[in-house]
Motif scaffolding. Structure first.
Motif, PDB file in Angstrom:
ATOM      1  N   PRO A  52       9.114  67.539  30.800  1.00  0.00           N
ATOM      2  CA  PRO A  52       8.582  68.358  29.709  1.00  0.00           C
ATOM      3  C   PRO A  52       7.083  68.117  29.538  1.00  0.00           C
ATOM      4  CG  PRO A  52       9.598  66.390  28.826  1.00  0.00           C
ATOM      5  CD  PRO A  52       9.807  66.335  30.319  1.00  0.00           C
ATOM      6  N   PRO A  53       6.376  68.959  28.821  1.00  0.00           N
ATOM      7  CA  PRO A  53       4.952  68.718  28.579  1.00  0.00           C
ATOM      8  C   PRO A  53       4.709  67.540  27.634  1.00  0.00           C
ATOM      9  CG  PRO A  53       5.659  70.723  27.489  1.00  0.00           C
ATOM     10  CD  PRO A  53       6.804  70.272  28.337  1.00  0.00           C
ATOM     11  N   ASP A  54       5.622  67.350  26.685  1.00  0.00           N
ATOM     12  CA  ASP A  54       5.529  66.257  25.723  1.00  0.00           C
ATOM     13  C   ASP A  54       6.888  65.613  25.553  1.00  0.00           C
ATOM     14  OD1 ASP A  54       3.376  68.396  24.463  1.00  0.00           O
ATOM     15  OD2 ASP A  54       2.777  66.299  24.259  1.00  0.00           O
ATOM     16  N   LEU A  55       6.862  64.313  25.289  1.00  0.00           N
ATOM     17  CA  LEU A  55       8.118  63.591  25.104  1.00  0.00           C
ATOM     18  C   LEU A  55       7.873  62.427  24.163  1.00  0.00           C
ATOM     19  CD1 LEU A  55      11.066  63.437  26.092  1.00  0.00           C
ATOM     20  CD2 LEU A  55      10.264  62.045  27.996  1.00  0.00           C
ATOM     21  N   ILE A  56       8.720  62.322  23.160  1.00  0.00           N
ATOM     22  CA  ILE A  56       8.661  61.179  22.240  1.00  0.00           C
ATOM     23  C   ILE A  56       9.971  60.421  22.368  1.00  0.00           C
ATOM     24  CG2 ILE A  56       8.438  60.421  19.842  1.00  0.00           C
ATOM     25  CD1 ILE A  56       6.902  63.010  19.284  1.00  0.00           C
ATOM     26  N   LEU A  82      11.404  62.563  33.991  1.00  0.00           N
ATOM     27  CA  LEU A  82      10.323  63.537  34.086  1.00  0.00           C
ATOM     28  C   LEU A  82      10.483  64.293  35.397  1.00  0.00           C
ATOM     29  CD1 LEU A  82       7.328  61.273  32.962  1.00  0.00           C
ATOM     30  CD2 LEU A  82       9.008  62.465  31.570  1.00  0.00           C
ATOM     31  N   ARG A  83      10.125  65.576  35.363  1.00  0.00           N
ATOM     32  CA  ARG A  83      10.348  66.392  36.547  1.00  0.00           C
ATOM     33  C   ARG A  83       9.056  67.050  36.995  1.00  0.00           C
ATOM     34  NH1 ARG A  83      15.211  69.021  38.682  1.00  0.00           N
ATOM     35  NH2 ARG A  83      14.542  70.677  40.099  1.00  0.00           N
ATOM     36  N   CYS A  84       8.991  67.264  38.296  1.00  0.00           N
ATOM     37  CA  CYS A  84       7.825  67.906  38.914  1.00  0.00           C
ATOM     38  C   CYS A  84       8.359  68.909  39.931  1.00  0.00           C
ATOM     39  CB  CYS A  84       6.989  66.824  39.591  1.00  0.00           C
ATOM     40  SG  CYS A  84       5.446  67.377  40.273  1.00  0.00           S
ATOM     41  N   VAL A 127       0.050  59.441  29.861  1.00  0.00           N
ATOM     42  CA  VAL A 127       0.298  60.705  30.536  1.00  0.00           C
ATOM     43  C   VAL A 127       0.759  60.422  31.954  1.00  0.00           C
ATOM     44  CG1 VAL A 127      -0.627  62.967  31.157  1.00  0.00           C
ATOM     45  CG2 VAL A 127      -1.556  61.745  29.184  1.00  0.00           C
ATOM     46  N   TYR A 128       1.813  61.101  32.352  1.00  0.00           N
ATOM     47  CA  TYR A 128       2.349  60.947  33.706  1.00  0.00           C
ATOM     48  C   TYR A 128       2.034  62.208  34.504  1.00  0.00           C
ATOM     49  CZ  TYR A 128       4.707  56.790  32.099  1.00  0.00           C
ATOM     50  OH  TYR A 128       4.951  55.541  31.604  1.00  0.00           O
ATOM     51  N   PHE A 129       1.414  62.000  35.642  1.00  0.00           N
ATOM     52  CA  PHE A 129       1.062  63.102  36.530  1.00  0.00           C
ATOM     53  C   PHE A 129       1.802  62.974  37.853  1.00  0.00           C
ATOM     54  CE2 PHE A 129      -2.491  64.977  34.311  1.00  0.00           C
ATOM     55  CZ  PHE A 129      -3.078  63.942  33.613  1.00  0.00           C
ATOM     56  N   THR A 167       2.767  65.077  31.832  1.00  0.00           N
ATOM     57  CA  THR A 167       3.705  64.910  30.720  1.00  0.00           C
ATOM     58  C   THR A 167       3.161  63.823  29.821  1.00  0.00           C
ATOM     59  OG1 THR A 167       5.684  65.561  31.950  1.00  0.00           O
ATOM     60  CG2 THR A 167       6.004  64.112  30.063  1.00  0.00           C
ATOM     61  N   ILE A 168       2.975  64.156  28.549  1.00  0.00           N
ATOM     62  CA  ILE A 168       2.495  63.165  27.575  1.00  0.00           C
ATOM     63  C   ILE A 168       3.705  62.440  26.985  1.00  0.00           C
ATOM     64  CG2 ILE A 168       1.234  62.792  25.437  1.00  0.00           C
ATOM     65  CD1 ILE A 168      -0.258  65.422  26.023  1.00  0.00           C
ATOM     66  N   LEU A 169       3.757  61.153  27.210  1.00  0.00           N
ATOM     67  CA  LEU A 169       4.867  60.339  26.725  1.00  0.00           C
ATOM     68  C   LEU A 169       4.403  59.415  25.615  1.00  0.00           C
ATOM     69  CD1 LEU A 169       7.786  59.234  26.938  1.00  0.00           C
ATOM     70  CD2 LEU A 169       6.930  57.610  28.647  1.00  0.00           C
TER      71      LEU A 169
END
Lengths: 114, 108
Positions: B8-12, B21-23, B84-86, B102-104
């Motif tokens: 997702p773009p953001d995750l809390i 996380l998916r790519c 952030v995961y890239f 994805t901002i975690l």
């Protein structure tokens, strides 16, 4: 461990100034890269170099130039800084041998152009 | 050019939770890498994973090159996992194409 060092963490410049961003790596990597990172846009490649004195344009080279006179050093030059060049600039390096293509980044330079 | 979509773009997350996380790539995967950018801006290479599965502590990654996607698993998340995961893939001339990230945020 690989170390990629960027000369400044924060930099403030005025519009029209010539700006030099320096990057040095200590692992004898052939490849070096300059990216900029902007919110919502991810990382975008400005220029890269795969050997001394060699350079290739990335996706957004306009307004930038680079210099690679020595293998360990890759410089990004903003000939006449503009406000739209305010950004985080990231240098990276990688090797063409062994675990090639694995990229190592510097800690970044946050540039503000006023 | 190639498109890289991260979700997702953001995750809390609450500390201790697991996440995936998916790519997704619009073209074939060559030399996929996962990066973590900490809150101070430093980008760290987590995995170089053109195919298969790798594990490093609480993190693991799987790339299915034939289906053009990669997954990053974070188990028992900690606040230090925030950032952030890239994902990125190497294209012609050693150019990496990055996803938007994805901002975690992991809450204690």
């Amino acid at each position: 461990d690989v170390k990629v060092t960027q000369s400044s963490r924060y930099l403030v410049k005025r519009t029209g100034e010539k700006v030099f961003l320096e990057c040095v790596q200590d692992m004898d990597h052939e490849n070096m890269f300059w990216y900029r990172q902007d919110p919502g846009l991810g990382l975008r490649l400005i220029y890269f170099s795969y050997d001394v004195k060699m350079k290739e344009k990335g996706d957004i080279p306009e307004g930038y130039s680079v210099s690679r006179e020595k293998k360990e050093r890759f410089s990004l030059i903003l000939e006449s800084a503009s406000t739209n060049q305010t950004s985080m600039y990231l240098c990276a390096s990688s090797s063409r041998t062994g675990q090639h293509e694995k990229l190592f980044f510097g800690s970044g330079t946050q540039l503000s152009v006023l | 050019g190639i498109q890289v979509e991260q979700s997702p773009p953001d995750l809390i997350l609450q500390e201790g939770a697991n996440s995936t996380l998916r790519c997704n790539f619009s073209d074939s995967v060559n030399n996929l890498q996962w990066f973590h950018q900490n809150p101070w801006g430093q980008l760290i290479n987590l995995f170089y994973i053109p195919s298969g599965t790798k594990q490093n502590g609480r993190l693991s990654a799987t790339t299915v090159a034939t289906e053009r996607y990669s997954l990053l698993y974070i188990s028992s998340s900690q606040t230090t996992d925030s950032g952030v995961y890239f994902c990125a893939d190497v294209r012609r001339g050693n150019k990496l194409v990055f996803g938007a990230g994805t901002i975690l945020r992991v809450k204690s």
